[in-house]
Design a protein around this motif. Structure first.
Motif, PDB file in Angstrom:
ATOM      1  N   ILE A  24     -32.095  -3.534  11.216  1.00 13.64           N
ATOM      2  CA  ILE A  24     -32.937  -4.514  10.508  1.00 13.64           C
ATOM      3  C   ILE A  24     -32.079  -5.373   9.577  1.00 13.64           C
ATOM      4  N   THR A  25     -31.161  -4.722   8.859  1.00  5.87           N
ATOM      5  CA  THR A  25     -30.304  -5.464   7.929  1.00  5.87           C
ATOM      6  C   THR A  25     -29.405  -6.457   8.663  1.00  5.87           C
ATOM      7  N   ILE A  26     -28.794  -6.007   9.757  1.00  2.39           N
ATOM      8  CA  ILE A  26     -27.908  -6.891  10.531  1.00  2.39           C
ATOM      9  C   ILE A  26     -28.684  -8.053  11.125  1.00  2.39           C
ATOM     10  N   ARG A  27     -29.859  -7.744  11.681  1.00  2.00           N
ATOM     11  CA  ARG A  27     -30.682  -8.800  12.283  1.00  2.00           C
ATOM     12  C   ARG A  27     -31.104  -9.819  11.235  1.00  2.00           C
ATOM     13  N   THR A  28     -31.520  -9.330  10.069  1.00  2.00           N
ATOM     14  CA  THR A  28     -31.936 -10.243   8.996  1.00  2.00           C
ATOM     15  C   THR A  28     -30.757 -11.070   8.489  1.00  2.00           C
ATOM     16  N   ALA A  29     -29.598 -10.415   8.341  1.00  2.00           N
ATOM     17  CA  ALA A  29     -28.412 -11.134   7.878  1.00  2.00           C
ATOM     18  C   ALA A  29     -28.027 -12.241   8.860  1.00  2.00           C
ATOM     19  N   ASN A  30     -28.085 -11.923  10.165  1.00  2.00           N
ATOM     20  CA  ASN A  30     -27.773 -12.943  11.175  1.00  2.00           C
ATOM     21  C   ASN A  30     -28.764 -14.106  11.111  1.00  2.00           C
ATOM     22  N   SER A  31     -30.047 -13.740  10.948  1.00  2.00           N
ATOM     23  CA  SER A  31     -31.069 -14.783  10.873  1.00  2.00           C
ATOM     24  C   SER A  31     -30.870 -15.664   9.641  1.00  2.00           C
ATOM     25  N   LEU A  32     -30.567 -15.028   8.495  1.00  2.00           N
ATOM     26  CA  LEU A  32     -30.335 -15.789   7.262  1.00  2.00           C
ATOM     27  C   LEU A  32     -29.092 -16.671   7.388  1.00  2.00           C
ATOM     28  N   GLN A  33     -28.069 -16.138   8.041  1.00  2.00           N
ATOM     29  CA  GLN A  33     -26.851 -16.922   8.226  1.00  2.00           C
ATOM     30  C   GLN A  33     -27.119 -18.150   9.096  1.00  2.00           C
ATOM     31  N   THR A  34     -27.900 -17.944  10.179  1.00  2.00           N
ATOM     32  CA  THR A  34     -28.221 -19.062  11.081  1.00  2.00           C
ATOM     33  C   THR A  34     -29.046 -20.125  10.360  1.00  2.00           C
ATOM     34  N   GLU A  35     -30.081 -19.685   9.646  1.00  2.00           N
ATOM     35  CA  GLU A  35     -30.933 -20.633   8.942  1.00  2.00           C
ATOM     36  C   GLU A  35     -30.153 -21.358   7.839  1.00  2.00           C
ATOM     37  N   ASN A  36     -29.274 -20.624   7.168  1.00  2.00           N
ATOM     38  CA  ASN A  36     -28.471 -21.243   6.119  1.00  2.00           C
ATOM     39  C   ASN A  36     -27.541 -22.317   6.696  1.00  2.00           C
ATOM     40  N   LYS A  37     -26.987 -22.032   7.879  1.00  2.00           N
ATOM     41  CA  LYS A  37     -26.126 -23.028   8.531  1.00  2.00           C
ATOM     42  C   LYS A  37     -26.914 -24.275   8.881  1.00  2.00           C
ATOM     43  N   ARG A  38     -28.135 -24.059   9.358  1.00  2.00           N
ATOM     44  CA  ARG A  38     -28.980 -25.209   9.693  1.00  2.00           C
ATOM     45  C   ARG A  38     -29.286 -26.040   8.442  1.00  2.00           C
ATOM     46  N   VAL A  39     -29.543 -25.373   7.320  1.00  2.00           N
ATOM     47  CA  VAL A  39     -29.812 -26.089   6.074  1.00  2.00           C
ATOM     48  C   VAL A  39     -28.601 -26.920   5.666  1.00  2.00           C
ATOM     49  N   VAL A  40     -27.418 -26.317   5.795  1.00  2.00           N
ATOM     50  CA  VAL A  40     -26.194 -27.034   5.414  1.00  2.00           C
ATOM     51  C   VAL A  40     -26.037 -28.305   6.250  1.00  2.00           C
ATOM     52  N   TYR A  41     -26.228 -28.168   7.580  1.00  2.00           N
ATOM     53  CA  TYR A  41     -26.112 -29.342   8.457  1.00  2.00           C
ATOM     54  C   TYR A  41     -27.167 -30.390   8.088  1.00  2.00           C
ATOM     55  N   LYS A 175     -36.745 -38.778   6.995  1.00  2.00           N
ATOM     56  CA  LYS A 175     -37.963 -37.944   6.933  1.00  2.00           C
ATOM     57  C   LYS A 175     -37.835 -36.714   7.836  1.00  2.00           C
ATOM     58  N   ASP A 176     -37.260 -36.941   9.043  1.00  2.00           N
ATOM     59  CA  ASP A 176     -37.091 -35.816   9.981  1.00  2.00           C
ATOM     60  C   ASP A 176     -36.143 -34.760   9.409  1.00  2.00           C
ATOM     61  N   GLU A 177     -35.041 -35.223   8.809  1.00  2.00           N
ATOM     62  CA  GLU A 177     -34.088 -34.258   8.242  1.00  2.00           C
ATOM     63  C   GLU A 177     -34.702 -33.513   7.066  1.00  2.00           C
ATOM     64  N   GLN A 178     -35.462 -34.216   6.235  1.00  2.00           N
ATOM     65  CA  GLN A 178     -36.132 -33.564   5.120  1.00  2.00           C
ATOM     66  C   GLN A 178     -37.155 -32.551   5.609  1.00  2.00           C
ATOM     67  N   ALA A 179     -37.884 -32.930   6.668  1.00  2.00           N
ATOM     68  CA  ALA A 179     -38.870 -32.011   7.256  1.00  2.00           C
ATOM     69  C   ALA A 179     -38.173 -30.773   7.828  1.00  2.00           C
ATOM     70  N   GLU A 180     -36.988 -31.022   8.444  1.00  6.81           N
ATOM     71  CA  GLU A 180     -36.229 -29.888   8.995  1.00  6.81           C
ATOM     72  C   GLU A 180     -35.773 -28.948   7.884  1.00  6.81           C
ATOM     73  N   ILE A 181     -35.317 -29.544   6.772  1.00  2.00           N
ATOM     74  CA  ILE A 181     -34.898 -28.710   5.633  1.00  2.00           C
ATOM     75  C   ILE A 181     -36.068 -27.901   5.099  1.00  2.00           C
ATOM     76  N   ASP A 182     -37.209 -28.539   4.949  1.00  2.00           N
ATOM     77  CA  ASP A 182     -38.396 -27.816   4.474  1.00  2.00           C
ATOM     78  C   ASP A 182     -38.785 -26.695   5.421  1.00  2.00           C
ATOM     79  N   SER A 183     -38.695 -26.993   6.743  1.00  2.00           N
ATOM     80  CA  SER A 183     -39.040 -25.975   7.750  1.00  2.00           C
ATOM     81  C   SER A 183     -38.092 -24.774   7.682  1.00  2.00           C
ATOM     82  N   VAL A 184     -36.788 -25.082   7.506  1.00  2.00           N
ATOM     83  CA  VAL A 184     -35.810 -23.997   7.437  1.00  2.00           C
ATOM     84  C   VAL A 184     -36.040 -23.161   6.191  1.00  2.00           C
TER      85      VAL A 184
END
Length: 505
Positions: A24-41, A175-184
């Protein structure tokens, strides 16, 4: 439950729960890492788009100001804005392509959407490059002094392109990028909440597993061992009748062994008491024999005096026969007393050359009267030329006497008038160099259920209240000390046959 099974269940359960928590911890960490990368982009793209929008507006303002003022400062500002815009467009392209590669590796489901963003970025780049080209053309025309034409180009070619196309595209993309950030961010929040729930559930499951293991340990190990310790304390205090609760596994085996030990100790105590009684009886018999020795000598002496006195009489009136009977019985009593003294004497286990036939005949002395009183015939077939062997006479005599006593009791239990016979034979086996002694009786025999246990310690087919013998287990041990064997050769309703084999030195 065995300790081995408990350890497997306890540690296996804890290990599985730990693996689940780790997963559970590894899966959550991977998910958080992926979402965080998307936010950065997304944040970087949003910043670049806003920068492109403001820089484009600033560049067009500088073009307009240059047409009006013809100032060298406005021209330099235009050049700076154009360079900044070009660099920003290159950065946007790099970020967009990097995000596309990341999406391709990790979230292929969003590939089409990101591909669309790449196309929009390229469209923005094309539009801005066209604006930059036209703006440079306006500056050139203005520098040549044709300000009217420069203003016309700015109004007819650049402003429509910026206002009608580029502005709307950039605004929509922002607007699309802002919406993507909000979604992430929303997805991150949900992921974190899910992780919290899963972590709490895992901790609860781990605590439940530990509690379960603790209960198992208490039921399977602590409580049974505590009961064993209490039972051992009772046994140590001499209470051999303690009942140990049965258990499974290793503790159960220990409990079973301890219960058997308590039973054996109880029987051993009974045997020791019986042995003490036999010792007391032996001492009492020796004392009685010593006390009877002198009166018996007086009886024989007086009988001899009477014989001499009646010898001078012409008619003895049958007294001579009575005196003969007194002397014979007194002699028999003396033989019995002397043998009783010898039999009750305690001796060490020392071996000396013996003749088996003599030991057997010596055993008859203490049993003859009992056999006669129950009309039991004693038949013998003793080989005369038996070789000598090394043995303890007293111990062997006790073994033979015990077997004959058992035979006598079996015959008494079978016949109302106690009519029966005991047959004893000896034979030397020249091939095996063994003296073979056979005891056969016509008693009740030994039941099939009892046969496997006749040589076990403390086993008896008689009532404990009537038990007064050596026991076949001890007889077995005595024969084994002599290097021989004692076996139940045959038994049925017609009687029992025991065979003893003794090696010849």
């Amino acid at each position: 439950m065995s300790i081995k099974k408990y350890l497997i269940i306890a540690f296996g359960s804890i290990f599985i729960v730990s693996l689940l928590m780790a997963a559970i911890t590894i899966r959550t960490a991977n998910s958080l890492q992926t979402e965080n990368k998307r936010v950065v982009y997304a944040q970087e793209q949003l910043r670049l788009l806003k920068n492109i929008k403001s820089t484009t507006n600033r560049m067009l303002k500088e073009v307009s100001d240059y047409i009006i003022l013809q100032s060298f400062d406005e021209f330099n500002e235009f050049q700076n804005a154009r360079k900044s815009l070009t660099k920003t467009l290159n950065d946007l392209q790099t970020i967009s392509e990097g995000e596309l590669q990341y999406i391709t590796r990790n979230r292929y489901s969003e590939f089409k959407e990101e591909k669309k963003e790449i196309l929009v970025s390229r469209q923005i780049r094309q539009q801005i490059n066209l604006i930059i080209k036209n703006a440079s053309k306006v500056i050139t025309v203005a520098q040549n002094g044709n300000l009217k034409k420069a203003a016309q180009i700015l109004e007819e070619e650049i402003e429509p392109l910026h206002d009608d196309k580029l502005h709307d595209i950039i605004t929509m993309q922002i607007k699309d990028e802002q919406a993507e950030i909000d979604s992430v961010y929303s997805s991150l929040s949900e992921t974190f909440k899910t992780f919290q729930i899963q972590l709490i559930a895992s901790i609860v499951l781990l605590l439940a597993t530990v509690c379960f293991a603790t209960v198992l340990a208490w039921r399977s190990i602590y409580r049974p061992i505590t009961e064993l310790v209490h039972s051992m304390s009772q046994i140590g205090q001499g209470d051999y009748s303690v009942e140990i609760p049965p258990n499974d596994g290793e503790v159960g085996l220990i409990a079973k062994s301890l219960q058997q030990m308590a039973h054996d100790l109880e029987e051993k105590q009974s045997q020791l008491l019986q042995s003490a009684k036999l010792t007391s009886i032996g001492q009492l018999s020796a004392g009685i024999a010593n006390d009877m020795d002198r009166p018996l000598s007086n009886i024989r002496h007086n009988a001899q005096i009477m014989r001499r006195e009646i010898s001078i009489l012409e008619n003895s009136y049958g007294l001579k026969d009575s005196i003969d009977l007194i002397e014979n019985d007194a002699s028999q009593i003396r033989i019995t007393i002397n043998h009783l003294k010898k039999f009750s004497r305690q001796t060490d286990f020392t071996k000396k050359p013996l003749n088996v036939n003599e030991v057997i005949n010596s055993s008859f002395t203490l049993l003859n009267q009992q056999l006669k009183s129950h009309n039991i015939k004693l038949l013998t077939d003793l080989q005369k030329d038996l070789p000598l062997f090394m043995g303890n006479e007293n111990d062997l005599e006790q073994v033979f006497l015990n077997i004959m006593t058992n035979a006598c009791n079996a015959i008494i239990a079978r016949y109302d008038l106690s009519k029966g016979q005991i047959y004893i034979s000896t034979h030397f086996n020249t091939d095996e160099k063994l003296i073979e002694i056979c005891f056969k009786d016509t008693g009740t025999g030994i039941s099939p259920a009892e046969q496997p246990f006749i040589f076990d310690p403390f086993f008896s087919t008689r009532d404990k209240n009537s038990h007064s013998g050596l026991g076949l287990s001890i007889a077995y041990g005595i024969i084994a000390q002599h290097g021989g064997t004692i076996t139940l050769k045959d038994t049925s309703m017609e009687g029992t046959v025991f065979e003893i084999k003794l090696p010849v030195s």
